[in-house]
Write a protein that holds these residues in place. Structure first.
Motif, PDB file in Angstrom:
ATOM      1  N   LYS A  92      28.946  55.599  22.151  1.00  0.00           N
ATOM      2  CA  LYS A  92      28.629  55.448  20.719  1.00  0.00           C
ATOM      3  C   LYS A  92      29.587  54.470  20.038  1.00  0.00           C
ATOM      4  O   LYS A  92      29.188  53.710  19.167  1.00  0.00           O
ATOM      5  N   HIS A  93      30.859  54.494  20.446  1.00  0.00           N
ATOM      6  CA  HIS A  93      31.825  53.577  19.834  1.00  0.00           C
ATOM      7  C   HIS A  93      31.615  52.151  20.307  1.00  0.00           C
ATOM      8  O   HIS A  93      31.867  51.208  19.562  1.00  0.00           O
ATOM      9  N   GLN A  94      31.148  51.999  21.529  1.00  0.00           N
ATOM     10  CA  GLN A  94      30.791  50.657  22.009  1.00  0.00           C
ATOM     11  C   GLN A  94      29.696  50.118  21.105  1.00  0.00           C
ATOM     12  O   GLN A  94      29.735  48.974  20.648  1.00  0.00           O
ATOM     13  N   ALA A  95      28.729  50.984  20.793  1.00  0.00           N
ATOM     14  CA  ALA A  95      27.574  50.588  19.984  1.00  0.00           C
ATOM     15  C   ALA A  95      27.948  50.212  18.551  1.00  0.00           C
ATOM     16  O   ALA A  95      27.308  49.353  17.954  1.00  0.00           O
ATOM     17  N   VAL A  96      29.004  50.836  18.004  1.00  0.00           N
ATOM     18  CA  VAL A  96      29.398  50.484  16.633  1.00  0.00           C
ATOM     19  C   VAL A  96      30.473  49.389  16.597  1.00  0.00           C
ATOM     20  O   VAL A  96      30.989  49.051  15.531  1.00  0.00           O
ATOM     21  N   GLY A  97      30.815  48.832  17.767  1.00  0.00           N
ATOM     22  CA  GLY A  97      31.695  47.662  17.802  1.00  0.00           C
ATOM     23  C   GLY A  97      33.179  47.953  17.914  1.00  0.00           C
ATOM     24  O   GLY A  97      34.010  47.081  17.667  1.00  0.00           O
ATOM     25  N   VAL A  98      33.532  49.179  18.308  1.00  0.00           N
ATOM     26  CA  VAL A  98      34.948  49.517  18.505  1.00  0.00           C
ATOM     27  C   VAL A  98      35.346  49.106  19.925  1.00  0.00           C
ATOM     28  O   VAL A  98      34.648  49.455  20.880  1.00  0.00           O
ATOM     29  N   SER A  99      36.431  48.347  20.067  1.00  0.00           N
ATOM     30  CA  SER A  99      36.869  47.952  21.407  1.00  0.00           C
ATOM     31  C   SER A  99      37.732  49.052  22.025  1.00  0.00           C
ATOM     32  O   SER A  99      38.306  49.870  21.299  1.00  0.00           O
ATOM     33  N   THR A 100      37.831  49.045  23.346  1.00  0.00           N
ATOM     34  CA  THR A 100      38.637  50.088  23.995  1.00  0.00           C
ATOM     35  C   THR A 100      40.130  49.903  23.667  1.00  0.00           C
ATOM     36  O   THR A 100      40.879  50.870  23.646  1.00  0.00           O
ATOM     37  N   GLN A 101      40.557  48.655  23.391  1.00  0.00           N
ATOM     38  CA  GLN A 101      41.963  48.437  22.995  1.00  0.00           C
ATOM     39  C   GLN A 101      42.269  49.166  21.686  1.00  0.00           C
ATOM     40  O   GLN A 101      43.396  49.593  21.455  1.00  0.00           O
ATOM     41  N   SER A 102      41.257  49.283  20.836  1.00  0.00           N
ATOM     42  CA  SER A 102      41.487  49.964  19.557  1.00  0.00           C
ATOM     43  C   SER A 102      41.783  51.443  19.765  1.00  0.00           C
ATOM     44  O   SER A 102      42.497  52.059  18.969  1.00  0.00           O
TER      45      SER A 102
END
Ligand code: HEM
Length: 147
Positions: A92-102
């Motif tokens: 879901k976070h990938q889909a909203v544009g959050v990077s894994t580094q964040s």
């Protein structure tokens, strides 16, 4: 003292006041990376970071994050039972544009909040215990993110 006892002991009081502690964590997060604010589609409704952090939508997300941490603390003996939930959360976070580094910056913010809230009780072993748990949570979320 083992990791689990350090985590449970420190969460006992913090977990009762999730929102204010979550707000400290997210103020720190937006200080470290202000660009993250804009990933919340409802951030256009507020002019400043402070303004955002007091809006109901933001407090809702803060609460959701704190509930995930709460679930992890409550499942320290069987974190794998959260696997499907965390994989999906990562996706879901990938889909909203959050990077894994964040997610790593969220981890720093979590430690900052613990340090502020625990004072003297914030020790090197306690910091490491939390970092270990958070790394597991974020590790699974990142796997879900990449799927
Ligand atoms: C949902 C952003 C970190 C837990 C969301 C949503 C956004 C978002 C935009 C969808 C809108 C909403 O529900 O408010 C971010 C950003 C993060 C971040 C920018 C910083 C890097 C985290 C972390 C956790 C988390 C670390 C938990 C450990 C959740 C949950 C939802 C959510 C539980 C609801 C998912 C659902 O609808 O099923 N996040 N998030 N978030 N986030 Fe985050």
């Amino acid at each position: 003292v083992k990791d689990k006892e350090l985590i449970r002991g420190s969460w006992e009081s913090l977990g009762k006041n999730k929102v204010p502690h979550g707000v400290i964590m997210f103020s720190r997060l937006f200080e470290l990376d202000p660009a993250l604010l804009s990933l919340f589609h409802y951030s256009t409704n507020c002019d400043s970071k402070q303004d955002c952090l007091s809006s109901p939508e933001f407090l809702d997300h803060v609460t959701k994050v704190m509930l995930v941490i709460d679930a992890a603390v409550n499942h320290l003996d069987d974190l794998h039972s959260l696997e499907d939930f965390l994989l999906n959360l990562g996706r879901k976070h990938q889909a909203v544009g959050v990077s894994t580094q964040s997610f790593t910056v969220v981890g720093e913010s979590l430690l900052y909040m613990l340090q502020c809230s625990l004072g003297q009780a914030y020790t090197a072993p306690l910091r490491q215990a939390w970092l270990n748990m958070y790394s597991i949570v974020v590790g699974v979320m990142s796997r879900g993110w990449a799927k």
